[in-house]
Every structure is written in structure tokens, then in C-alpha cells.
Design a protein around this motif. Structure first.
Motif, PDB file in Angstrom:
ATOM      1  N   TRP A 192     -89.200-116.849  -9.505  1.00  0.00           N
ATOM      2  CA  TRP A 192     -87.842-116.342  -9.289  1.00  0.00           C
ATOM      3  C   TRP A 192     -87.929-114.938  -8.706  1.00  0.00           C
ATOM      4  O   TRP A 192     -88.848-114.170  -9.028  1.00  0.00           O
ATOM      5  N   LEU A 193     -86.952-114.594  -7.870  1.00  0.00           N
ATOM      6  CA  LEU A 193     -86.826-113.255  -7.320  1.00  0.00           C
ATOM      7  C   LEU A 193     -85.353-112.875  -7.319  1.00  0.00           C
ATOM      8  O   LEU A 193     -84.481-113.708  -7.587  1.00  0.00           O
ATOM      9  N   TYR A 194     -85.076-111.603  -7.014  1.00  0.00           N
ATOM     10  CA  TYR A 194     -83.682-111.209  -6.794  1.00  0.00           C
ATOM     11  C   TYR A 194     -83.599-110.238  -5.627  1.00  0.00           C
ATOM     12  O   TYR A 194     -84.557-109.538  -5.305  1.00  0.00           O
ATOM     13  N   SER A 195     -82.434-110.235  -4.987  1.00  0.00           N
ATOM     14  CA  SER A 195     -82.096-109.251  -3.959  1.00  0.00           C
ATOM     15  C   SER A 195     -81.102-108.278  -4.554  1.00  0.00           C
ATOM     16  O   SER A 195     -80.160-108.695  -5.245  1.00  0.00           O
ATOM     17  N   CYS A 196     -81.292-106.991  -4.297  1.00  0.00           N
ATOM     18  CA  CYS A 196     -80.383-105.997  -4.866  1.00  0.00           C
ATOM     19  C   CYS A 196     -80.188-104.849  -3.894  1.00  0.00           C
ATOM     20  O   CYS A 196     -80.956-104.671  -2.933  1.00  0.00           O
ATOM     21  N   SER A 231     -83.187-104.837  -1.223  1.00  0.00           N
ATOM     22  CA  SER A 231     -84.549-104.899  -1.742  1.00  0.00           C
ATOM     23  C   SER A 231     -84.772-106.262  -2.372  1.00  0.00           C
ATOM     24  O   SER A 231     -83.885-106.808  -3.030  1.00  0.00           O
ATOM     25  N   ILE A 232     -85.972-106.798  -2.185  1.00  0.00           N
ATOM     26  CA  ILE A 232     -86.334-108.096  -2.742  1.00  0.00           C
ATOM     27  C   ILE A 232     -87.436-107.868  -3.761  1.00  0.00           C
ATOM     28  O   ILE A 232     -88.486-107.299  -3.443  1.00  0.00           O
ATOM     29  N   THR A 233     -87.201-108.291  -4.997  1.00  0.00           N
ATOM     30  CA  THR A 233     -88.123-108.029  -6.099  1.00  0.00           C
ATOM     31  C   THR A 233     -88.446-109.324  -6.832  1.00  0.00           C
ATOM     32  O   THR A 233     -87.571-110.179  -7.013  1.00  0.00           O
ATOM     33  N   ALA A 234     -89.687-109.461  -7.264  1.00  0.00           N
ATOM     34  CA  ALA A 234     -90.114-110.646  -8.010  1.00  0.00           C
ATOM     35  C   ALA A 234     -89.676-110.537  -9.468  1.00  0.00           C
ATOM     36  O   ALA A 234     -90.026-109.576 -10.148  1.00  0.00           O
ATOM     37  N   VAL A 235     -88.917-111.503  -9.946  1.00  0.00           N
ATOM     38  CA  VAL A 235     -88.519-111.562 -11.354  1.00  0.00           C
ATOM     39  C   VAL A 235     -89.690-112.052 -12.203  1.00  0.00           C
ATOM     40  O   VAL A 235     -89.928-111.576 -13.307  1.00  0.00           O
ATOM     41  N   THR A 236     -90.418-113.031 -11.668  1.00  0.00           N
ATOM     42  CA  THR A 236     -91.609-113.570 -12.311  1.00  0.00           C
ATOM     43  C   THR A 236     -92.757-113.472 -11.306  1.00  0.00           C
ATOM     44  O   THR A 236     -92.550-113.085 -10.153  1.00  0.00           O
ATOM     45  N   ASP A 237     -93.962-113.838 -11.714  1.00  0.00           N
ATOM     46  CA  ASP A 237     -95.010-114.048 -10.729  1.00  0.00           C
ATOM     47  C   ASP A 237     -94.489-115.074  -9.730  1.00  0.00           C
ATOM     48  O   ASP A 237     -93.901-116.089 -10.112  1.00  0.00           O
ATOM     49  N   ALA A 238     -94.689-114.801  -8.449  1.00  0.00           N
ATOM     50  CA  ALA A 238     -94.083-115.653  -7.423  1.00  0.00           C
ATOM     51  C   ALA A 238     -95.047-115.904  -6.280  1.00  0.00           C
ATOM     52  O   ALA A 238     -95.951-115.093  -6.011  1.00  0.00           O
ATOM     53  N   VAL A 239     -94.847-117.034  -5.617  1.00  0.00           N
ATOM     54  CA  VAL A 239     -95.583-117.364  -4.403  1.00  0.00           C
ATOM     55  C   VAL A 239     -94.566-117.597  -3.294  1.00  0.00           C
ATOM     56  O   VAL A 239     -93.659-118.424  -3.434  1.00  0.00           O
ATOM     57  N   GLU A 272     -81.061-106.849 -19.089  1.00  0.00           N
ATOM     58  CA  GLU A 272     -80.754-105.795 -18.120  1.00  0.00           C
ATOM     59  C   GLU A 272     -80.510-106.384 -16.734  1.00  0.00           C
ATOM     60  O   GLU A 272     -79.588-105.968 -16.021  1.00  0.00           O
ATOM     61  N   GLU A 273     -81.335-107.369 -16.345  1.00  0.00           N
ATOM     62  CA  GLU A 273     -81.166-107.999 -15.027  1.00  0.00           C
ATOM     63  C   GLU A 273     -79.858-108.784 -14.961  1.00  0.00           C
ATOM     64  O   GLU A 273     -79.149-108.734 -13.939  1.00  0.00           O
ATOM     65  N   ILE A 274     -79.519-109.481 -16.039  1.00  0.00           N
ATOM     66  CA  ILE A 274     -78.221-110.168 -16.071  1.00  0.00           C
ATOM     67  C   ILE A 274     -77.095-109.148 -15.993  1.00  0.00           C
ATOM     68  O   ILE A 274     -76.095-109.356 -15.292  1.00  0.00           O
ATOM     69  N   GLY A 275     -77.274-108.029 -16.685  1.00  0.00           N
ATOM     70  CA  GLY A 275     -76.267-106.973 -16.633  1.00  0.00           C
ATOM     71  C   GLY A 275     -76.104-106.390 -15.245  1.00  0.00           C
ATOM     72  O   GLY A 275     -74.976-106.099 -14.810  1.00  0.00           O
ATOM     73  N   ASP A 276     -77.215-106.228 -14.526  1.00  0.00           N
ATOM     74  CA  ASP A 276     -77.139-105.675 -13.174  1.00  0.00           C
ATOM     75  C   ASP A 276     -76.522-106.658 -12.185  1.00  0.00           C
ATOM     76  O   ASP A 276     -76.121-106.267 -11.091  1.00  0.00           O
ATOM     77  N   GLN A 316     -77.401-103.001  -8.054  1.00  0.00           N
ATOM     78  CA  GLN A 316     -76.514-104.160  -8.145  1.00  0.00           C
ATOM     79  C   GLN A 316     -77.283-105.361  -7.629  1.00  0.00           C
ATOM     80  O   GLN A 316     -77.636-105.417  -6.443  1.00  0.00           O
ATOM     81  N   ILE A 317     -77.577-106.299  -8.514  1.00  0.00           N
ATOM     82  CA  ILE A 317     -78.259-107.521  -8.091  1.00  0.00           C
ATOM     83  C   ILE A 317     -77.239-108.431  -7.427  1.00  0.00           C
ATOM     84  O   ILE A 317     -76.219-108.785  -8.009  1.00  0.00           O
ATOM     85  N   MET A 318     -77.547-108.801  -6.192  1.00  0.00           N
ATOM     86  CA  MET A 318     -76.614-109.608  -5.415  1.00  0.00           C
ATOM     87  C   MET A 318     -76.893-111.101  -5.548  1.00  0.00           C
ATOM     88  O   MET A 318     -75.977-111.917  -5.547  1.00  0.00           O
ATOM     89  N   ARG A 319     -78.192-111.430  -5.643  1.00  0.00           N
ATOM     90  CA  ARG A 319     -78.533-112.865  -5.650  1.00  0.00           C
ATOM     91  C   ARG A 319     -79.896-113.082  -6.289  1.00  0.00           C
ATOM     92  O   ARG A 319     -80.818-112.286  -6.100  1.00  0.00           O
ATOM     93  N   PHE A 320     -80.003-114.178  -7.036  1.00  0.00           N
ATOM     94  CA  PHE A 320     -81.287-114.635  -7.547  1.00  0.00           C
ATOM     95  C   PHE A 320     -81.814-115.740  -6.638  1.00  0.00           C
ATOM     96  O   PHE A 320     -81.034-116.514  -6.066  1.00  0.00           O
ATOM     97  N   HIS A 321     -83.128-115.807  -6.517  1.00  0.00           N
ATOM     98  CA  HIS A 321     -83.752-116.770  -5.602  1.00  0.00           C
ATOM     99  C   HIS A 321     -84.717-117.659  -6.364  1.00  0.00           C
ATOM    100  O   HIS A 321     -85.501-117.177  -7.188  1.00  0.00           O
ATOM    101  N   PHE A 322     -84.690-118.970  -6.051  1.00  0.00           N
ATOM    102  CA  PHE A 322     -85.510-119.977  -6.710  1.00  0.00           C
ATOM    103  C   PHE A 322     -86.379-120.689  -5.676  1.00  0.00           C
ATOM    104  O   PHE A 322     -86.174-120.541  -4.472  1.00  0.00           O
ATOM    105  N   PRO A 323     -87.325-121.539  -6.142  1.00  0.00           N
ATOM    106  CA  PRO A 323     -88.120-122.334  -5.196  1.00  0.00           C
ATOM    107  C   PRO A 323     -87.247-123.143  -4.244  1.00  0.00           C
ATOM    108  O   PRO A 323     -86.275-123.777  -4.655  1.00  0.00           O
ATOM    109  N   GLY A 324     -87.594-123.082  -2.973  1.00  0.00           N
ATOM    110  CA  GLY A 324     -86.832-123.761  -1.932  1.00  0.00           C
ATOM    111  C   GLY A 324     -85.880-122.857  -1.192  1.00  0.00           C
ATOM    112  O   GLY A 324     -85.422-123.192  -0.092  1.00  0.00           O
ATOM    113  N   ASP A 325     -85.578-121.689  -1.756  1.00  0.00           N
ATOM    114  CA  ASP A 325     -84.679-120.738  -1.100  1.00  0.00           C
ATOM    115  C   ASP A 325     -85.397-120.013   0.040  1.00  0.00           C
ATOM    116  O   ASP A 325     -86.606-119.787  -0.009  1.00  0.00           O
TER     117      ASP A 325
END
Length: 239
Positions: A52-56, A89-97, A176-180, A65-74
Motif C-alpha cells: 500500500w502507498l499514499y499520495s499526499c 508526494s508518494i509514500t509507501a505505507v507498507t513494504d511495497a514493490v 494518524e494516517e487515517i486522520g490525515d 493531507q493524504i489525498m489517496r491510498f494506492h493498492f496493487p493494480g493501481d
């Protein structure tokens, strides 16, 4: 990515091959790593293969302000198609490939497979509508409704590849991420989650959420599943 698009149309072998060619390289990122910063130059887009990742966007007071979460296939970093610099900015929420590819390669896919181009455009519009719904929720609804609406949105998107019957899903997000993403403090998020549990709408086991009363949950927040309403009747023929 092919699995996600195949939710809406039956892909031809040549369409599957074209999409597969965009995922020939892999790049790994650890949790918390910045894939690309705001205002960075870059021609790359990324397909999420794992994690998972997010754009903020980062604000002048140091908050985000987190605008969107990203999952596999996005596809991540789509704004690179229109701008020379990243608008978020694009940040990894978990380890990501991620599978990076130059936007010129996407232009080739669009030229050779107009149906894929139109479908990706339609999905982008659905994402924009979903984001507008969440911004309206953040600006005009209660704290509980914001959290509930976000859970509904995550479930709707995960069902695209997880199946229409999906009710239990892993949410690797901190409070915190849900809050953002909802304009709330972590403490407030925790209270709203407990409220949803106490009222029998959801169950929580660590980072796993199970929807217990979907009808009541969606009715409470007037949730509209934009991804289930996608109209593909106008798409050009497949090549």
C-alpha cells in the motif's frame, strides 16, 4: 493492472500483453520510504505490484493531507502525464514493490489499444469523483461519518480485485494516517472506530476490519460506490 482492468471488460490477449510489458521491471521500497517527492522532476509512472502507498500534499504548517491510498493494480503518479513535476508526494505505507515505466510507453499503449486508453480514462474519472465525495465528507460531515465513509471507499476499491463478496480486509494504516486522510486527530479516529464497533457496524481485530452491517453503514454516510457505476458501453472496440 490487467487484473484490475479485467474487472470491467474482458481483455484480449494483445491487451493483456501490452499491459504486462509495463510491469517488466520491479523496484522495492521499505515502509515509510518516499517514492517521489512533491515538485520532483520525473517522467515515470508506477504500477503497484505489492503493498500500500499514499499520495499526499504537504502544507506550510508541516501537516499533510493524504489525498489517496494506492493498492496493487493501481497506477501511481498519473499527474506526470500532464505536468513536468510531481504535484504530490508518494509514500509507501507498507513494504511495497512498484513497476516503473516511462510515460512514453503508456502513450504507445494508448495509440495501439484505444479501448484501454478509454477505460483508464474512465477509471481516472471515477477516482476523481470518489475523491470529490471524500472532500465533501471532510468538509461537511461528522467525524464518525468521515471515518465510516473512508472505510466504505477502501472496501469498494478492494472489491475490484477481491470480489464483490469481500467483507473483511486488512487495513495497514495508522490512526494518524487515517486522520490525515479525514482531517481528524489520531485520538479522534480511535474514538470514531470504537463508536462504529460499539454500534455493531464493524468489527476490528488488530489491523483487520470486518463489515458487519454494510447496508446501515453505507446508508449512514450516504456512500456511493463510484467504481460499481462505471459505464463501459461507450468504449471503442478492442484491438
Amino acid at each position: 493492472m490487467a487484473e484490475r482492468l479485467a474487472h470491467y471488460v474482458t481483455l484480449t490477449p494483445s491487451e493483456e500483453e501490452a499491459l504486462g510489458q509495463l510491469e517488466q521491471q520491479e523496484r522495492s521500497f521499505r515502509r515509510g520510504a518516499t517514492v517521489r517527492g512533491e515538485n520532483d522532476l520525473g517522467r515515470e509512472l508506477f504500477i503497484v505490484q505489492k503493498g500500500w502507498l499514499y499520495s499526499c500534499v504537504l502544507l506550510s504548517n508541516g501537516s499533510r493531507q493524504i489525498m489517496r491510498f494506492h493498492f496493487p493494480g493501481d497506477v501511481v503518479g498519473v499527474t506526470s502525464l500532464a505536468f513536468g513535476r510531481s504535484i504530490d508526494s508518494i509514500t509507501a505505507v507498507t513494504d511495497a514493490v512498484l513497476c516503473p515505466f516511462d510515460k512514453d510507453r503508456l502513450a504507445t499503449v494508448f495509440e495501439e489499444h484505444p479501448r484501454l486508453s478509454a477505460l483508464i480514462f474512465s477509471i481516472s474519472l471515477a477516482e476523481r469523483a470518489s475523491l470529490a465525495d471524500r472532500l465533501a465528507s471532510v468538509g461537511r460531515t461528522s467525524a464518525r461519518a468521515r471515518v465510516a465513509s473512508l472505510l466504505c471507499e477502501l472496501l469498494a476499491r478492494l472489491r475490484v480485485t477481491g470480489g464483490a463478496d469481500l467483507l473483511e480486509f486488512h487495513v495497514p494504516l495508522t490512526q494518524e494516517e487515517i486522520g490525515d486522510a479525514t482531517g481528524l486527530t489520531a485520538v479522534h479516529v480511535n474514538r470514531m472506530m470504537r463508536s462504529l464497533v460499539d454500534d455493531g457496524l464493524i468489527a476490528r481485530n488488530g489491523s483487520t476490519i470486518r463489515i458487519l452491517d454494510e447496508a446501515r453503514l453505507t446508508a449512514e454516510v450516504n456512500f456511493i460506490n463510484r467504481y460499481a457505476q462505471l459505464d463501459t458501453s461507450w468504449l471503442p472496440g478492442a484491438r
